[in-house]
Design a protein around this motif. Structure first.
Motif, short mmCIF file in Angstrom:
data_model
loop_
_atom_site.label_atom_id
_atom_site.label_comp_id
_atom_site.label_asym_id
_atom_site.label_seq_id
_atom_site.Cartn_x
_atom_site.Cartn_y
_atom_site.Cartn_z
N GLU A 397 0.84 -1.19 0.00
CA GLU A 397 0.00 0.00 0.00
C GLU A 397 0.88 1.23 0.00
O GLU A 397 2.07 1.18 0.23
CB GLU A 397 -0.93 0.01 1.20
N VAL A 399 2.12 4.48 1.48
CA VAL A 399 2.21 5.10 2.79
C VAL A 399 2.89 6.45 2.65
O VAL A 399 4.03 6.54 2.22
CB VAL A 399 2.98 4.20 3.77
N LEU A 404 -1.40 6.84 6.20
CA LEU A 404 -1.98 6.18 5.04
C LEU A 404 -2.68 7.21 4.18
O LEU A 404 -3.42 8.05 4.68
CB LEU A 404 -2.96 5.12 5.53
N GLY A 594 -4.41 -2.08 14.42
CA GLY A 594 -3.85 -3.10 13.56
C GLY A 594 -4.68 -3.48 12.35
O GLY A 594 -5.14 -2.63 11.60
N PRO A 595 -4.88 -4.79 12.20
CA PRO A 595 -5.45 -5.33 10.97
C PRO A 595 -6.86 -4.83 10.68
O PRO A 595 -7.23 -4.69 9.53
CB PRO A 595 -5.45 -6.84 11.20
N PHE A 597 -8.13 -1.92 11.13
CA PHE A 597 -8.09 -0.64 10.43
C PHE A 597 -7.58 -0.82 9.00
O PHE A 597 -8.06 -0.18 8.07
CB PHE A 597 -7.22 0.39 11.17
N GLN A 598 -6.61 -1.71 8.83
CA GLN A 598 -6.10 -1.98 7.47
C GLN A 598 -7.24 -2.40 6.54
O GLN A 598 -7.34 -1.93 5.41
CB GLN A 598 -5.05 -3.09 7.50
N ASP A 599 -8.11 -3.27 7.05
CA ASP A 599 -9.25 -3.73 6.23
C ASP A 599 -10.13 -2.54 5.83
O ASP A 599 -10.53 -2.41 4.68
CB ASP A 599 -10.12 -4.72 7.02
N TYR A 601 -9.34 0.59 5.74
CA TYR A 601 -8.61 1.50 4.85
C TYR A 601 -8.59 0.98 3.41
O TYR A 601 -8.82 1.71 2.46
CB TYR A 601 -7.19 1.69 5.40
N HIS A 602 -8.35 -0.31 3.25
CA HIS A 602 -8.35 -0.89 1.90
C HIS A 602 -9.71 -0.75 1.23
O HIS A 602 -9.80 -0.47 0.05
CB HIS A 602 -7.93 -2.36 1.93
N GLN A 605 -10.14 2.85 0.09
CA GLN A 605 -9.34 3.19 -1.10
C GLN A 605 -10.16 3.11 -2.38
O GLN A 605 -10.03 3.93 -3.26
CB GLN A 605 -8.13 2.26 -1.21
#
Ligand code: ATP
Ligand code: MG
Length: 624
Positions: A397, A399, A404, A594-595, A597-599, A601-602, A605
């Motif tokens: 991703e 950064v 992000l 962690g993960p 938030f990543q989910d 954020y993706h 996008q």
């Protein structure tokens, strides 16, 4: 027959060069047409000229494109223009009243051309009709040519053919006189500066390796070689000091004999190099390549038009209000043809390819700062161009320095023509656009995704943050429906940011997994007979997406905890460049998320830019 250069041979040859400049020059030698290949092309052109002259008296067959513009590579196609202007005159004269019997027998070959020219009137015939005739001549009368086919669908209809012995592919077109001009212009650029060829060859090969360019069969969303070449020439025009003159400057040097208007466009420029001053720019090839990546890795392609005419990026609002701008097909990648000013040569390129192009440029820029780029390996490892040509591994991703990042491009085409016009005329259109994008982001976070948001200092959220508001906490009973607006700061405190730079931030809490299973819920809603049966679109309208979130929240049931799943801050700023119209949205998650938030954020996008597009598209743009 030419055996194509194998990738292994290429790597070997490049690794043996002394430095990057030598590698780039070597690349030209490895790729350019050999003497014998040139001779074959020349012979073919002569043969075509002979045959076509029989059927179309006084016609001319003129090569253009990569066979003659200085950017030839082994096996490149042979682009031919069949000029029938004089044939038209000839035909018109031959049709003069029968009284002119005296003429008969005077013209050479009058038998053969009669037979074919009597079937068609060139002044009234359509392009497809003439091309069918050209194809018939090719099939029946040109030895050694096969697979003749008229392609009507292309932007420029052509007759395609293949030369049997050499496997050479070619095109014949009849209404493409501008291509002769731009071919000559590219050629002139290669003569004007010897760095042009190595740089263009290198970038063409790089773009091909990264699957960004090189759609041999036309169409498709990739950059074509012509557009990419113009981008490189533009880059050289904009160096300081410039490495190439602009077309406006070239026009100044034009003599009367070089004046040319083609299809209504001014195509005047000197036909030889003698009147050009050598450039004062002395940058090495190695550093020019690195600079190309740096510059375009962060260029606002959607928000301006690249003009070789003027040698600068034209800001959209004033351009779109101009006469040529009104006809220009705006897209995420805008490169104005150097002569046909209302033509976007990169109109076919889609958003995804632009993003990948910029991503690859940034990767390239990063690599060019490394020693592996700049120094020959003494241990026989890949160095310099070699590693640049290896297809890239996409990074997980993007950064940014502040966390992000999601970049929201300028989406002028999403607007109605009226709103577009209004925006273009706005005094400060960048800030006008930015406000609208921020309103859209607020709407998407709050109304579509049902997050609770508030200003950074807990300001309650009127249009303008007010004095009394400090210190207030979000009220948990209002979660999911907090009426909030973002906080606007100006100017920003730290960083090399222009004075008038604005930023807007949102403090958000997410209470439900609204990013999960949306597609399934969307499908369920559709079955229940939701008002919008929008079957083609992946994402629905703003209203449908609101319903999707509500359904997800309902299915999850009221979460019991008083704590949200996620907390984060989003901060929007206008892109860095002077004319930059992009909105940069930086995300900072609260610690230890962690993960999850990543989910989220993706998901954002893809989702956020699409929803912003919908929002700005339906909003009315009147000045409040
Ligand atoms: P190659 O054939 O090696 O890809 P080329 O420059 O010959 O390179 P073609 O696609 O064959 O590229 O196009 C031939 C010529 O037609 C170009 O040199 C240019 O003059 C013109 N041309 C191609 N694409 C465009 C375009 N999108 N807009 C305007 N002119 C174009
Ligand atoms: Mg070509």
């Amino acid at each position: 027959h030419h055996v194509q250069l194998s990738p292994e041979k290429l790597v070997q040859a490049l690794c043996q060069a002394d430095d990057v400049d030598a590698q780039m020059s070597q690349l030209v030698q490895l790729f350019e047409l050999s003497e014998s290949e040139r001779r074959l092309r020349h012979l073919l052109v002569t043969l075509f000229q002979e045959v076509f002259s029989e059927f179309f008296p006084e016609c001319a067959i003129l090569p253009f494109g990569s066979s003659v513009n200085g950017f030839d590579i082994h096996g490149c196609d042979l682009d031919l223009f069949l000029d029938l202007e004089k044939t038209k005159t000839f035909q018109a004269n031959a049709k003069e009243p029968q009284g002119a019997q005296a003429k008969e027998g005077a013209g050479p070959d009058s038998d053969s051309e009669d037979s074919i020219l009597s079937d068609i009137d060139l002044t009234t015939a359509t392009v497809p009709e003439v091309l069918e005739l050209v194809a018939a001549v090719l099939r029946k009368c040109v030895p050694g040519v096969h697979s003749v086919q008229v392609v009507h669908s292309a932007r420029r209809p052509v007759v395609k053919f293949c030369h049997k012995d050499s496997g050479l592919l070619g095109d014949i077109s009849i209404n493409n006189r501008l291509a002769l001009c731009n071919t000559r212009f590219l050629q002139l650029c290669t003569e004007a500066d010897e760095r042009v060829r190595p740089l263009v060859y290198t970038l063409r090969y790089w773009a091909k390796q990264q699957a960004l360019a090189g759609n041999r069969f036309g169409g498709g969303p990739l950059l074509n070689n012509y557009a990419l070449t113009l981008l490189v020439l533009f880059f050289l025009q904009t160096r300081s000091p410039p490495a190439l003159p602009t077309l406006a400057q070239l026009r100044e040097l034009t003599e009367d004999k070089d004046q040319a208007i083609v299809d209504g466009w001014d195509c005047s420029f000197p036909q030889d190099m003698l009147r050009l001053e050598p450039s004062a720019n002395t940058e090495s090839l190695c550093s020019l390549l690195a600079e190309f990546f740096r510059v375009f890795g962060d260029h606002d392609f959607a928000g301006c038009v690249i003009s070789l005419q003027e040698g600068r990026a034209l800001p959209l609002p004033s351009f779109l209000l101009s006469e040529v701008g009104a006809k220009f097909k705006l897209g995420p990648f805008n490169v104005q043809d150097p002569f046909e000013l209302s033509h976007n040569v990169a109109a076919n390129v889609n958003e995804k390819i632009v993003q990948r192009f910029q991503h690859c440029c940034r990767d390239g820029a990063k690599y060019c700062r490394s020693l592996q780029y700049q120094r020959k390996s003494s241990k026989g490892k890949a160095w310099g161009l070699v590693r640049l040509f290896q297809p890239g591994v996409p990074e997980a991703e993007e950064v940014g320095p502040d966390g992000l990042l999601i970049t929201i491009p300028f989406m002028l085409m999403a607007l109605s023509p009226g709103s577009r016009q209004q925006l273009c005329q706005a005094r400060d259109f960048r800030s006008c656009w930015f406000d609208k994008v921020c309103a859209a982001i607020t709407f998407v976070l709050k109304d579509v995704l049902k997050c609770s948001c508030m200003g950074p200092a807990g300001e309650p959220l009127g249009q303008e943050p007010t004095e009394q508001s400090g210190g207030e906490q979000p009220r948990s009973d209002e979660r999911g429906s907090l009426a909030v607006s973002p906080a606007k700061k100006r100017p920003r405190v730290e960083g090399p940011v222009p004075e008038e730079e604005e930023s807007v931030s949102w403090n958000c809490a997410v209470w439900h997994r609204v990013w999960m299973g949306r597609r399934r819920v969307r499908r369920q809603l559709r079955h229940l007979g939701s008002p919008q049966p929008d079957t083609e679109q992946e994402a629905g309208s703003l209203e449908v997406e609101e319903k999707v979130s509500e359904a997800i929240i309902q299915q999850e049931g009221e979460s019991l905890g008083a704590e949200p799943l996620l907390r984060f801050t989003a901060c929007a700023r206008v892109g860095g460049g002077q004319e930059d119209t992009r909105t940069l949205l930086y995300f900072t998650p609260a610690p230890q998320q962690g993960p999850l938030f990543q989910d989220f954020y993706h998901f954002l996008q893809g989702f956020l830019p699409r929803m912003v597009e919908r929002y700005v598209g339906r909003a009315v743009w009147g000045r409040q």
